[in-house]
Design a protein around this motif. Structure first.
Motif, PDB file in Angstrom:
ATOM      1  N   ARG A 118      64.598  62.701  64.379  1.00  0.00           N
ATOM      2  CA  ARG A 118      65.285  62.718  63.078  1.00  0.00           C
ATOM      3  C   ARG A 118      66.677  63.324  63.214  1.00  0.00           C
ATOM      4  O   ARG A 118      67.635  62.837  62.621  1.00  0.00           O
ATOM      5  CB  ARG A 118      64.442  63.479  62.050  1.00  0.00           C
ATOM      6  CG  ARG A 118      64.946  63.319  60.628  1.00  0.00           C
ATOM      7  CD  ARG A 118      63.970  63.848  59.600  1.00  0.00           C
ATOM      8  NE  ARG A 118      63.748  65.282  59.736  1.00  0.00           N
ATOM      9  CZ  ARG A 118      62.910  65.987  58.996  1.00  0.00           C
ATOM     10  NH1 ARG A 118      62.173  65.369  58.058  1.00  0.00           N
ATOM     11  NH2 ARG A 118      62.756  67.273  59.180  1.00  0.00           N
ATOM     12  N   ILE A 123      58.544  65.082  57.906  1.00  0.00           N
ATOM     13  CA  ILE A 123      57.603  64.969  59.030  1.00  0.00           C
ATOM     14  C   ILE A 123      56.216  65.432  58.572  1.00  0.00           C
ATOM     15  O   ILE A 123      55.204  64.806  58.879  1.00  0.00           O
ATOM     16  CB  ILE A 123      58.151  65.762  60.229  1.00  0.00           C
ATOM     17  CG1 ILE A 123      59.387  65.015  60.750  1.00  0.00           C
ATOM     18  CG2 ILE A 123      57.096  65.939  61.318  1.00  0.00           C
ATOM     19  CD1 ILE A 123      60.266  65.785  61.700  1.00  0.00           C
ATOM     20  N   THR A 124      56.169  66.473  57.769  1.00  0.00           N
ATOM     21  CA  THR A 124      54.875  66.948  57.252  1.00  0.00           C
ATOM     22  C   THR A 124      54.268  65.893  56.330  1.00  0.00           C
ATOM     23  O   THR A 124      53.050  65.660  56.353  1.00  0.00           O
ATOM     24  CB  THR A 124      55.070  68.273  56.482  1.00  0.00           C
ATOM     25  OG1 THR A 124      56.052  69.057  57.155  1.00  0.00           O
ATOM     26  CG2 THR A 124      53.775  69.046  56.376  1.00  0.00           C
ATOM     27  N   THR A 177      57.843  71.551  56.563  1.00  0.00           N
ATOM     28  CA  THR A 177      57.595  72.244  57.835  1.00  0.00           C
ATOM     29  C   THR A 177      57.328  73.726  57.606  1.00  0.00           C
ATOM     30  O   THR A 177      56.453  74.317  58.241  1.00  0.00           O
ATOM     31  CB  THR A 177      58.817  72.053  58.763  1.00  0.00           C
ATOM     32  OG1 THR A 177      58.923  70.659  59.052  1.00  0.00           O
ATOM     33  CG2 THR A 177      58.696  72.840  60.033  1.00  0.00           C
TER      34      THR A 177
HETATM   35  C1  LIG Z   1      64.582  67.645  50.320  1.00  0.00           C
HETATM   36  C2  LIG Z   1      63.545  67.878  51.363  1.00  0.00           C
HETATM   37  N1  LIG Z   1      62.347  67.273  51.224  1.00  0.00           N
HETATM   38  C3  LIG Z   1      61.372  67.459  52.126  1.00  0.00           C
HETATM   39  C4  LIG Z   1      61.548  68.270  53.243  1.00  0.00           C
HETATM   40  C5  LIG Z   1      60.403  68.470  54.184  1.00  0.00           C
HETATM   41  O1  LIG Z   1      60.571  67.809  55.405  1.00  0.00           O
HETATM   42  P1  LIG Z   1      59.710  68.230  56.661  1.00  0.00           P
HETATM   43  O2  LIG Z   1      58.281  68.000  56.342  1.00  0.00           O
HETATM   44  O3  LIG Z   1      60.194  67.343  57.752  1.00  0.00           O
HETATM   45  O4  LIG Z   1      60.002  69.663  56.922  1.00  0.00           O
HETATM   46  C6  LIG Z   1      62.782  68.889  53.445  1.00  0.00           C
HETATM   47  C7  LIG Z   1      63.016  69.707  54.628  1.00  0.00           C
HETATM   48  O5  LIG Z   1      63.934  69.476  55.407  1.00  0.00           O
HETATM   49  C8  LIG Z   1      63.811  68.685  52.484  1.00  0.00           C
HETATM   50  O6  LIG Z   1      65.012  69.258  52.615  1.00  0.00           O
END
Ligand SMILES: Cc1ncc(COP(=O)(O)O)c(C=O)c1O
Length: 303
Positions: free
Chosen positions: A68, A225-226, A262
């Protein structure tokens, strides 16, 4: 008095006063870990970032985070100045310098670097990128389920600022969060341009209805990603999971709602726009998905 809670709250840890921060290849104490006021990240929010978590010696889903990061950098035409192995090595060097083995969170940031003059044009960044890793001891500690308020700030179309980009500039999300706080909630629930429920200002959003797990189509939210791992574990366990359009009417009536990211993995939602969701506490499906997610991390980390 309103007790505000955030999805990114963690236990106080005095060790974080003494961490070393990676700045362009050097490890510096907090007070000396600075970037120029001419930096394009500071001046314009011109950069991309990733949040990563360390579980028992393993950076969870590191390959996906690197995919990413490099994808976003390519999209904004930013040369990170190192390859995947270089980024991995910088992360491990920062971890080793801080003696961290588990329960750490890294914010890895790359900007277009210092500009020669204080204006927008990207060609004014001539010294190469600024690369920073802030790594903190971090155990999420969220005292109660999160309360959300729907906000007027939308998740936009990809041709303005694609909401999939983890850009330094998060003003739309910050305004959403401020609006939610002013409405007495903790964080903002954001709709897409068609009025369907999309995501929150800092996490992805799921609801549970009659044993089914629903999240947005993914068109206007961060490609979390989560979020993807939750969808994957549901599919693997035969839990019906749908990426679909749904409205606030469907949402208020959900049995459970939870957030993914995350930092906090899965965080229960207690109320939305003053409506209690389900029991108002973490529901059994959220708990089950949390356990499946923990097990997936162990499995991916070979533990
Ligand atoms: C707006 C937003 N949504 C969702 C996420 C969650 O993403 P991830 O699961 O990759 O941490 C983030 C984190 O970067 C974010 O900034």
């Amino acid at each position: 008095m309103i007790d505000h809670v955030s999805t990114h709250q963690s236990e106080e840890d005095a060790r974080n006063e003494d961490i070393l921060i990676y700045v362009n290849g050097e490890l510096k104490p907090r007070a000396q870990a600075t970037v120029s006021v001419y930096d394009s990240g500071f001046m314009l929010g011109d950069g991309v970032w990733e949040g990563l978590r360390l579980y028992d010696g393993c950076w969870a889903f590191l390959d996906e985070h690197l995919d990413r990061l490099f994808g976003a950098a390519k999209a904004i035409d930013l040369d990170i100045g190192m390859d995947r192995d270089g980024v991995r090595a910088a992360l491990l060097e920062t971890q080793a310098a801080n003696g961290m083995t588990t329960d750490a969170h890294a914010r890895l940031m790359v900007t277009r670097g210092p500009k020669t003059r204080p204006f927008q044009h990207p060609s004014l960044s001539q010294q190469g990128p600024t690369f920073v890793i802030i790594m903190e001891h971090s155990k999420p500690k969220i005292p109660r389920p999160i309360n959300l308020a729907t906000v007027p700030h939308l998740r936009g179309l990809p041709m303005t600022q694609d909401p999939k980009l983890n850009s330094h500039s998060k003003l739309n999300c910050i305004l959403a969060c401020i609006a939610a706080e002013k409405a007495g909630a903790d964080e903002g629930l954001m709709l897409d341009i068609n009025g369907f429920v999309n995501t929150t200002n800092a996490c992805n959003f799921f609801i549970v209805k009659k044993g089914e797990v629903w999240t947005s189509t993914g068109d206007y939210c961060m490609n979390g990603i989560t979020r993807q791992k939750v969808i994957d574990v549901c599919k693997a366990e035969g839990i019906p999971v749908f990426e679909r359009n749904y409205s606030l009417v469907d949402t208020y009536d959900a049995d459970e709602a939870f957030l993914t990211g995350t930092f906090g993995a899965q965080t229960p939602v207690g109320k939305i726009d003053g409506r209690v969701i389900g029991s108002g506490e973490m529901g059994s499906m959220t708990l089950r998905i949390r356990d499946l997610y923990k097990a997936l991390i162990k499995q991916e980390c070979g533990q």
